[in-house]
Design a protein around this motif. Structure first.
Motif, PDB file in Angstrom:
ATOM      1  N   SER A   1       0.828  -1.206   0.000  1.00 29.74           N
ATOM      2  CA  SER A   1       0.000   0.000   0.000  1.00 29.74           C
ATOM      3  C   SER A   1       0.865   1.261   0.000  1.00 29.74           C
ATOM      4  O   SER A   1       0.548   2.251  -0.661  1.00 29.74           O
TER       5      SER A   1
ATOM      6  N   ARG B   1      -4.960   2.194  -4.043  1.00 25.75           N
ATOM      7  CA  ARG B   1      -4.303   2.467  -2.778  1.00 25.75           C
ATOM      8  C   ARG B   1      -5.255   2.257  -1.600  1.00 25.75           C
ATOM      9  O   ARG B   1      -4.890   1.694  -0.572  1.00 25.75           O
TER      10      ARG B   1
ATOM     11  N   LEU C   1      -5.659  -1.361  -0.853  1.00 27.63           N
ATOM     12  CA  LEU C   1      -4.491  -1.891  -0.150  1.00 27.63           C
ATOM     13  C   LEU C   1      -4.464  -1.418   1.295  1.00 27.63           C
ATOM     14  O   LEU C   1      -4.142  -2.188   2.208  1.00 27.63           O
ATOM     15  N   ASP C   2      -4.772  -0.138   1.509  1.00 27.12           N
ATOM     16  CA  ASP C   2      -4.841   0.375   2.878  1.00 27.12           C
ATOM     17  C   ASP C   2      -5.824  -0.446   3.689  1.00 27.12           C
ATOM     18  O   ASP C   2      -5.558  -0.824   4.824  1.00 27.12           O
TER      19      ASP C   2
ATOM     20  N   SER D   1      -4.381  -3.917   4.475  1.00 27.40           N
ATOM     21  CA  SER D   1      -3.348  -3.958   5.506  1.00 27.40           C
ATOM     22  C   SER D   1      -3.911  -3.566   6.871  1.00 27.40           C
ATOM     23  O   SER D   1      -3.537  -4.145   7.888  1.00 27.40           O
TER      24      SER D   1
END
Lengths: 190, 190, 190, 190
Positions: A104, B97, B100-101, B104
């Motif tokens: 990320s 993004r 992905l944030d 995670s």
DNA sequence: TGTTAAGCGAGACGGTACGTCGCGTCTTAAT
DNA sequence: ATTAAGACGCGACGTACCGTCTCGCTTAACA
């Protein structure tokens, strides 16, 4: 005349960075956290790296572990060996989180994107090798190697990240069977 | 008895979030930036969302149109429609993004994990449908639906996240061919 | 080893504090107001003082002005000089409000209470001196000095604070006459 | 047709205000604290009082019993009775603080100034009465009543606010003697 | 081999954003 | 139509890090 940037300070900062990533994830990572953990002064860190990201990159760079391509004689065996080792990484939540954090962060930082590429290719190269050998042996029809990599890692990633848990070891054979069929192996042979 | 959380405030904050992402990228995103841009007070934002990430997720959620399962009559057609629309999302760096944030963050927060599951299943259900229809039609042998999903999304994810860029539109046919072969379709197309 | 807390920052904050008290009264005083007015960062203020009150105390402490005891040769003359100067302070609404703010704040903060004591004694000492001289001269019978102070300041305070306005200059003679009579001066002699 | 502002709500708010002052001091006092403690809604409090200060004043007002002018037959006796009861109020730090808050707030708010005047005159009127009776009896020479009030309250105020503590009960006789002498009583007592 | 410039730890500085609290206004439902 | 409940815009709080800076101390390379 003066002394050069000290290697000890560099190493202490990098170690602390890695330790923080392992313990608290990327959210716990900050220059001041590294300072606290390593005893290396902020000034010194900025003398070595011009940004927090650069330190991160450097720290990850130092911890790239090279995975050798297995060679069991058959695509099936090689894939099994390869995915098993990949699974070991994914099964560790700390490592899984580190990977996701990297992915990320890289999405908005070209510099990190490059280090990510380096880390990834360390894992993809062995697969390229495996697949190329399988093609030479006539096990599977010719294929663009990058595409094959996508096909091996993809299901593992989807499984791990979307479902939240990596596949269990006894699911592996079925996954490999599907992958091999996708790659065009005549018979996954039972 | 008191008035409920106002939909207008919610919408203004979400719109501002998206505007910021468009104008300044994710680095320009902060609660205070949303406050400044939307005129919605910080306290109000915290009343609606308990963290910046949640707002981000919600904004994402609101701007990702729920894609109904396409029904073109053939697995090949359905997969093409499905992956094309998935690619559109992945092609936008901001959304990539954010995904992905979310992934995670979810890795270390069970609450977010659930939100993630909800978002993910929004995307996986159509695929389950497509695959089930293909099985009914006899196009492919029976398969556990979740595994099929893994097989469709996986290569896309690997491609997008590991290589850094989503596949181009002209690479899609080849990917789909591989996926179909993996799923056991007799002949992808004649 | 690092640089010490800078005296300039300290002084700028203290000056801004005083300026604010004068212009807007204690209600206008806040750390952020000091920050805005002085250009000193909030963090820096917190580095110097652990609370807003501490800054307040420090600022007032820095502005204690020493008033010398007048010596005109007679109690009547000394009192006139002393009360006239006290009246000047009271006549200024800003200073009046500052005094009241300090008094009320001190009522619930022992630290401020002490600084108040220091400020007050700066004003009471001259009166003690005046009274002691008058006793020596035989103008008035012996008296416990603190009680005398109470008797001089009291009517002024009551007048100013309860009635809302300080006595006018032409009321002073009558007040002084009463005070002197209370202290036991034979004849206030006109 | 509608019900009037309820006395119960008013009382609950005032009681909660006093309870808070007792338990946590004035710093713990806030509209929302009163809301929490009393169960009376914020709206309701604002319907009854236009500001937190007014509620405070009202609470004070409710808990200060109106003291009628004593009539013991002599100025000395009346003053003793009067100052003793005034001391009781001053001895309570919470009330002292509230008085000071009121005084300082009134210094910059004409509305509060009026409320203050009302409260003050509640205390000054009895003194005016006492003094007028003493003048009629020929105990003291004629005097402007307001000035006399200043002379009675002043020393008490100075004592309480400047020194921080009200005079003790055994100091009272001496203070009264001084006050009487100031007012011109022939001989305070023989 | 002693000088000296740069590295080093420590941390102050002006900032930005955080997440919380209380304010005074408002809207809603319920009595 | 008052009430309890609480959302709203607002602004201050005190904290965490940021990246820059200044400070003495230490040390390695050159003279």
């Amino acid at each position: 005349m003066p002394r050069p940037l000290s290697e000890t300070a560099r190493q202490k900062a990098i170690d602390a960075t890695f330790a923080i990533l392992g313990d608290e994830g990327i959210d716990g990572f900050s220059i001041e956290a590294v300072t606290r953990r390593s005893g290396v002064a902020k000034t010194t860190i900025y003398r070595h790296w011009s940004s927090a990201n650069e330190l991160l990159v450097d720290a990850l760079d130092c911890h790239i572990e090279t995975v050798p391509a297995p060679d069991t004689g058959s695509l099936h065996g090689d894939l099994t060996a390869m995915t098993t080792s990949a699974l070991e990484v994914m099964a560790d939540p700390a490592r899984r989180r580190m990977l996701l954090d990297l992915l990320s962060a890289a999405a908005s930082d070209p510099e990190l994107e490059q280090i990510k590429q380096a880390l990834v290719s360390e894992r993809t190269h062995p697969i390229v090798e495996i697949v190329e050998r399988a093609v030479e042996r006539g096990e599977i029809p010719p294929i663009e190697p990058e595409r094959a990599v996508t096909f091996v890692h993809g299901p593992l990633m989807a499984r791990t990240m979307l479902q939240g848990e990596p596949p269990t070891t006894d699911e592996l054979p079925e996954l490999i069977e599907l992958i091999m069929r996708g790659l065009g192996a005549e018979r996954p042979d039972t």
